[in-house]
Design a protein around this motif. Structure first.
Motif, PDB file in Angstrom:
ATOM      1  N   MET A   1       0.342  -1.450   0.074  1.00  0.00           N
ATOM      2  CA  MET A   1      -0.054   0.365   0.212  1.00  0.00           C
ATOM      3  C   MET A   1       0.855   1.360  -0.358  1.00  0.00           C
ATOM      4  SD  MET A   1      -3.439  -0.980  -0.390  1.00  0.00           S
ATOM      5  CE  MET A   1      -3.927   0.878  -0.092  1.00  0.00           C
ATOM      6  N   ALA A   2       1.926   1.582   0.496  1.00  0.00           N
ATOM      7  CA  ALA A   2       2.856   2.163   0.535  1.00  0.00           C
ATOM      8  C   ALA A   2       3.325   2.884  -1.005  1.00  0.00           C
ATOM      9  CB  ALA A   2       4.188   2.269   1.013  1.00  0.00           C
ATOM     10  N   GLY A   3       3.716   1.496  -1.822  1.00  0.00           N
ATOM     11  CA  GLY A   3       3.317   1.785  -3.037  1.00  0.00           C
ATOM     12  C   GLY A   3       2.777   2.200  -4.061  1.00  0.00           C
ATOM     13  N   VAL A   4       1.275   1.654  -3.914  1.00  0.00           N
ATOM     14  CA  VAL A   4      -0.130   2.644  -4.187  1.00  0.00           C
ATOM     15  C   VAL A   4      -0.019   3.820  -4.048  1.00  0.00           C
ATOM     16  CG1 VAL A   4      -2.222   2.770  -4.045  1.00  0.00           C
ATOM     17  CG2 VAL A   4      -0.668   0.293  -4.093  1.00  0.00           C
ATOM     18  N   ASN A   5       0.382   4.319  -2.619  1.00  0.00           N
ATOM     19  CA  ASN A   5       0.176   5.586  -2.123  1.00  0.00           C
ATOM     20  C   ASN A   5       1.619   6.674  -3.203  1.00  0.00           C
ATOM     21  OD1 ASN A   5      -2.332   6.149  -0.852  1.00  0.00           O
ATOM     22  ND2 ASN A   5      -1.014   5.124   0.891  1.00  0.00           N
ATOM     23  N   ALA A   6       2.554   5.773  -2.818  1.00  0.00           N
ATOM     24  CA  ALA A   6       3.977   6.484  -3.856  1.00  0.00           C
ATOM     25  C   ALA A   6       3.364   7.251  -5.357  1.00  0.00           C
ATOM     26  CB  ALA A   6       4.726   6.038  -3.595  1.00  0.00           C
ATOM     27  N   GLU A   7       2.721   6.157  -5.963  1.00  0.00           N
ATOM     28  CA  GLU A   7       1.737   6.226  -7.104  1.00  0.00           C
ATOM     29  C   GLU A   7       1.109   6.878  -7.145  1.00  0.00           C
ATOM     30  OE1 GLU A   7       0.813   2.236  -8.544  1.00  0.00           O
ATOM     31  OE2 GLU A   7       2.059   0.804  -8.699  1.00  0.00           O
ATOM     32  N   LEU A   8       0.220   7.327  -6.229  1.00  0.00           N
ATOM     33  CA  LEU A   8      -1.157   8.259  -6.429  1.00  0.00           C
ATOM     34  C   LEU A   8      -0.825   9.979  -5.781  1.00  0.00           C
ATOM     35  CD1 LEU A   8      -3.651   5.910  -4.164  1.00  0.00           C
ATOM     36  CD2 LEU A   8      -3.406   6.849  -7.066  1.00  0.00           C
ATOM     37  N   ARG A   9       1.065   9.591  -5.344  1.00  0.00           N
ATOM     38  CA  ARG A   9       1.435  11.207  -4.656  1.00  0.00           C
ATOM     39  C   ARG A   9       1.423  12.090  -5.465  1.00  0.00           C
ATOM     40  NH1 ARG A   9       4.206   8.895  -0.307  1.00  0.00           N
ATOM     41  NH2 ARG A   9       5.305   8.562  -1.926  1.00  0.00           N
ATOM     42  N   PRO A  10       0.936  13.450  -4.987  1.00  0.00           N
ATOM     43  CA  PRO A  10      -0.184  13.797  -4.258  1.00  0.00           C
ATOM     44  C   PRO A  10      -1.397  14.286  -4.304  1.00  0.00           C
ATOM     45  CG  PRO A  10       1.301  15.826  -5.825  1.00  0.00           C
ATOM     46  CD  PRO A  10       1.829  14.189  -6.609  1.00  0.00           C
ATOM     47  N   LEU A  11      -1.407  13.580  -5.583  1.00  0.00           N
ATOM     48  CA  LEU A  11      -3.291  13.552  -6.203  1.00  0.00           C
ATOM     49  C   LEU A  11      -4.008  13.343  -4.955  1.00  0.00           C
ATOM     50  CD1 LEU A  11      -2.772  12.960  -9.627  1.00  0.00           C
ATOM     51  CD2 LEU A  11      -2.719  15.208  -8.976  1.00  0.00           C
ATOM     52  N   ILE A  12      -3.748  11.958  -4.680  1.00  0.00           N
ATOM     53  CA  ILE A  12      -4.892  11.091  -4.589  1.00  0.00           C
ATOM     54  C   ILE A  12      -3.636   9.846  -2.833  1.00  0.00           C
ATOM     55  CG2 ILE A  12      -6.479   8.941  -3.861  1.00  0.00           C
ATOM     56  CD1 ILE A  12      -7.704  10.808  -5.561  1.00  0.00           C
ATOM     57  N   ARG A  13      -4.596  10.140  -1.711  1.00  0.00           N
ATOM     58  CA  ARG A  13      -3.863   9.104  -0.590  1.00  0.00           C
ATOM     59  C   ARG A  13      -4.741   8.005  -0.240  1.00  0.00           C
ATOM     60  NH1 ARG A  13      -2.860   9.008   5.225  1.00  0.00           N
ATOM     61  NH2 ARG A  13      -3.625  11.183   4.929  1.00  0.00           N
ATOM     62  N   MET A  14      -4.467   6.617  -0.242  1.00  0.00           N
ATOM     63  CA  MET A  14      -5.700   5.520   0.266  1.00  0.00           C
ATOM     64  C   MET A  14      -4.997   6.004   2.192  1.00  0.00           C
ATOM     65  SD  MET A  14      -6.400   3.682  -2.875  1.00  0.00           S
ATOM     66  CE  MET A  14      -7.896   2.303  -1.701  1.00  0.00           C
ATOM     67  N   THR A  15      -5.897   5.782   3.033  1.00  0.00           N
ATOM     68  CA  THR A  15      -5.287   4.630   3.847  1.00  0.00           C
ATOM     69  C   THR A  15      -6.140   3.020   4.315  1.00  0.00           C
ATOM     70  OG1 THR A  15      -8.061   4.812   4.878  1.00  0.00           O
ATOM     71  CG2 THR A  15      -6.661   7.214   4.890  1.00  0.00           C
ATOM     72  N   TYR A  16      -4.816   2.534   4.961  1.00  0.00           N
ATOM     73  CA  TYR A  16      -4.692   1.810   5.169  1.00  0.00           C
ATOM     74  C   TYR A  16      -4.398   0.317   6.605  1.00  0.00           C
ATOM     75  CZ  TYR A  16       0.021   2.361   4.375  1.00  0.00           C
ATOM     76  OH  TYR A  16       1.681   2.967   4.302  1.00  0.00           O
ATOM     77  N   PRO A  17      -4.827  -0.630   6.831  1.00  0.00           N
ATOM     78  CA  PRO A  17      -4.318  -0.717   8.083  1.00  0.00           C
ATOM     79  C   PRO A  17      -3.064  -0.863   8.212  1.00  0.00           C
ATOM     80  CG  PRO A  17      -5.944  -2.090   7.924  1.00  0.00           C
ATOM     81  CD  PRO A  17      -5.831  -1.092   6.486  1.00  0.00           C
ATOM     82  N   ARG A  18      -2.276  -0.618   9.321  1.00  0.00           N
ATOM     83  CA  ARG A  18      -0.319  -0.751   8.689  1.00  0.00           C
ATOM     84  C   ARG A  18      -0.053  -2.646   8.619  1.00  0.00           C
ATOM     85  NH1 ARG A  18       3.163   2.833  12.737  1.00  0.00           N
ATOM     86  NH2 ARG A  18       1.520   4.332  13.036  1.00  0.00           N
ATOM     87  N   ALA A  19      -0.303  -3.493   9.014  1.00  0.00           N
ATOM     88  CA  ALA A  19      -1.082  -4.809   8.786  1.00  0.00           C
ATOM     89  C   ALA A  19      -0.673  -5.017   6.950  1.00  0.00           C
ATOM     90  CB  ALA A  19      -1.657  -5.658   9.463  1.00  0.00           C
ATOM     91  N   THR A  20      -1.117  -4.500   6.574  1.00  0.00           N
ATOM     92  CA  THR A  20      -1.138  -4.868   5.295  1.00  0.00           C
ATOM     93  C   THR A  20      -0.264  -4.039   4.211  1.00  0.00           C
ATOM     94  OG1 THR A  20      -2.908  -3.353   4.857  1.00  0.00           O
ATOM     95  CG2 THR A  20      -4.345  -4.872   5.394  1.00  0.00           C
ATOM     96  N   ASP A  21       0.094  -2.842   5.313  1.00  0.00           N
ATOM     97  CA  ASP A  21       1.650  -1.873   4.335  1.00  0.00           C
ATOM     98  C   ASP A  21       2.859  -3.237   2.738  1.00  0.00           C
ATOM     99  OD1 ASP A  21       3.141  -0.094   3.628  1.00  0.00           O
ATOM    100  OD2 ASP A  21       4.321  -0.681   4.806  1.00  0.00           O
ATOM    101  N   ARG A  22       2.575  -4.608   3.399  1.00  0.00           N
ATOM    102  CA  ARG A  22       3.609  -5.406   2.844  1.00  0.00           C
ATOM    103  C   ARG A  22       2.284  -6.815   2.790  1.00  0.00           C
ATOM    104  NH1 ARG A  22       7.034  -3.934   1.115  1.00  0.00           N
ATOM    105  NH2 ARG A  22       9.681  -4.510   0.758  1.00  0.00           N
ATOM    106  N   LEU A  23       1.970  -6.893   1.809  1.00  0.00           N
ATOM    107  CA  LEU A  23       0.798  -7.992   1.468  1.00  0.00           C
ATOM    108  C   LEU A  23       1.723  -9.465   1.636  1.00  0.00           C
ATOM    109  CD1 LEU A  23      -2.190  -6.599  -0.159  1.00  0.00           C
ATOM    110  CD2 LEU A  23      -2.015  -6.958   2.473  1.00  0.00           C
ATOM    111  N   ASP A  24       1.155 -10.883   2.042  1.00  0.00           N
ATOM    112  CA  ASP A  24       2.278 -11.501   1.873  1.00  0.00           C
ATOM    113  C   ASP A  24       1.051 -12.838   0.614  1.00  0.00           C
ATOM    114  OD1 ASP A  24       2.632 -14.317   1.219  1.00  0.00           O
ATOM    115  OD2 ASP A  24       2.456 -14.411   3.665  1.00  0.00           O
ATOM    116  N   PRO A  25       1.292 -12.904  -0.630  1.00  0.00           N
ATOM    117  CA  PRO A  25       0.373 -13.477  -1.623  1.00  0.00           C
ATOM    118  C   PRO A  25      -0.685 -14.723  -0.877  1.00  0.00           C
ATOM    119  CG  PRO A  25       2.166 -12.521  -2.705  1.00  0.00           C
ATOM    120  CD  PRO A  25       1.937 -12.506  -1.022  1.00  0.00           C
TER     121      PRO A  25
END
Length: 127
Positions: A1-25
Motif C-alpha cells: 500500500m505504501a507503493g500504491v500511495n507513492a504512485e498516487l501522491r500528491p493527488l490521492i492518498r489511501m488509508t490502510y491498516p499497518r498490517a497491510t503495508d506489505r501483503l503476503d500473497p
C-alpha cells in the motif's frame, strides 16, 4: 500500500491498516474485502470510501481487484506485469460502474488522469 500511495501522491492518498503495508500473497483473503480505505484528495480531503477486495494476486504477473466504494458500485482493476527486452510493461485495465450514472464522464476523466500520473511515476522511478 505504501507503493500504491507513492504512485498516487500528491493527488490521492489511501488509508490502510499497518498490517497491510506489505501483503503476503499466500495469506491474502481472496474474494472478500481486505480492508476499508478512505480515499483522500491531496492526502487530506475524504472523497470516497473504498472496500478493497482482491480476487487474485500473483507477484510476478499482477493482480485482479474487484472492489466497491461509495462512488463506485463496482471497481475492477486488473494490473498485469510483463517482462520485455527493455524491462517491464505495466498495464492497468479498469472497469467501473458509478453509483450516480451522471458522474460517469467526470469520473472517467479523473481516473484517466490519475492513472496517467501513476504510470508517469512508475516510469520516473523505474525507467
Amino acid at each position: 500500500m505504501a507503493g500504491v500511495n507513492a504512485e498516487l501522491r500528491p493527488l490521492i492518498r489511501m488509508t490502510y491498516p499497518r498490517a497491510t503495508d506489505r501483503l503476503d500473497p499466500a495469506s491474502v483473503p481472496l474474494g472478500r474485502p481486505l480492508f476499508r480505505s478512505w480515499v483522500l484528495l491531496l492526502g487530506i480531503l475524504p472523497i470516497d470510501r473504498h472496500d478493497l477486495t482482491l480476487v487474485s494476486i500473483d507477484p510476478p504477473t499482477g493482480f485482479y481487484e474487484d472492489s466497491r466504494s461509495w462512488l463506485q458500485r463496482r471497481w475492477v482493476h486488473i494490473r498485469t506485469l510483463e517482462e520485455t527486452p527493455h524491462g517491464c510493461r505495466v498495464t492497468d485495465r479498469l472497469d467501473f460502474t458509478p453509483r450516480l450514472p451522471a458522474m460517469g464522464r467526470l469520473l472517467s476523466i479523473a481516473i484517466r488522469r490519475i492513472f496517467e500520473h501513476r504510470h508517469g511515476y512508475l516510469r520516473r522511478r523505474f525507467g
